[in-house]
Design a protein around this motif. Structure first.
Motif, short mmCIF file in Angstrom:
data_model
loop_
_atom_site.label_atom_id
_atom_site.label_comp_id
_atom_site.label_asym_id
_atom_site.label_seq_id
_atom_site.Cartn_x
_atom_site.Cartn_y
_atom_site.Cartn_z
N TYR A 8 0.83 -1.20 0.00
CA TYR A 8 0.00 0.00 0.00
C TYR A 8 0.86 1.25 0.00
N THR A 9 0.25 2.33 -0.47
CA THR A 9 0.89 3.64 -0.50
C THR A 9 -0.02 4.59 0.26
N ILE A 10 0.55 5.38 1.14
CA ILE A 10 -0.25 6.30 1.95
C ILE A 10 -0.27 7.68 1.31
N TYR A 11 -1.47 8.24 1.21
CA TYR A 11 -1.70 9.60 0.73
C TYR A 11 -2.37 10.37 1.85
N HIS A 50 -6.23 9.18 1.74
CA HIS A 50 -6.60 7.81 1.37
C HIS A 50 -5.36 6.92 1.32
N LEU A 51 -5.61 5.67 1.04
CA LEU A 51 -4.53 4.69 0.93
C LEU A 51 -4.75 3.93 -0.37
N ARG A 52 -3.69 3.62 -1.09
CA ARG A 52 -3.81 2.81 -2.31
C ARG A 52 -3.23 1.44 -2.02
N PRO A 89 -5.61 7.46 6.53
CA PRO A 89 -4.61 6.47 6.08
C PRO A 89 -3.96 5.69 7.22
N GLU A 90 -3.71 6.32 8.34
CA GLU A 90 -3.08 5.61 9.46
C GLU A 90 -4.02 4.55 10.03
N LYS A 140 -4.13 1.73 7.49
CA LYS A 140 -2.87 0.97 7.55
C LYS A 140 -2.91 0.01 8.74
#
Length: 101
Positions: A5-8, A11-13, A91-92, A95
């Protein structure tokens, strides 16, 4: 090690490798491919036609991680086995849910 995943900021991808038409619906944890690309392995019993497997994937993720279905959308890979999903929310928090399983 790369993560799936990638954190923005909002949101999260999440990278997912989906196996449709499987014997059961399940999340099989994170895996790293030979080329170093990480993804979440998921399988659904739905067939990969008319978006049925994608809908089943969103439902599975929603139930497993207690995320509203409406907050999950596709960034890419709707017709491919490897997909990138956008999950709206903190996002946190997202995650932590993903890592806890």
């Amino acid at each position: 090690m790369s993560t799936a995943y990638t954190i923005y900021p909002d949101h999260l991808r999440l990278a997912v490798r989906l196996t449709p038409n499987a014997g059961r619906n399940s999340i099989d944890g994170f895996e790293t491919a030979a080329e170093g690309e990480a993804y979440l392995k998921a399988r659904v019993t739905a067939v990969p036609e008319d978006g049925k497997a994608n809908k089943a994937l969103i439902l599975l993720l929603s139930k497993t991680y207690r995320i509203p279905k409406s907050s999950i959308s596709f960034v890419s890979g709707e017709t491919a086995r490897k997909k990138i999903l956008r999950i709206e929310g903190d996002p946190e928090d997202l995650k932590a849910k993903l890592e806890k399983g």
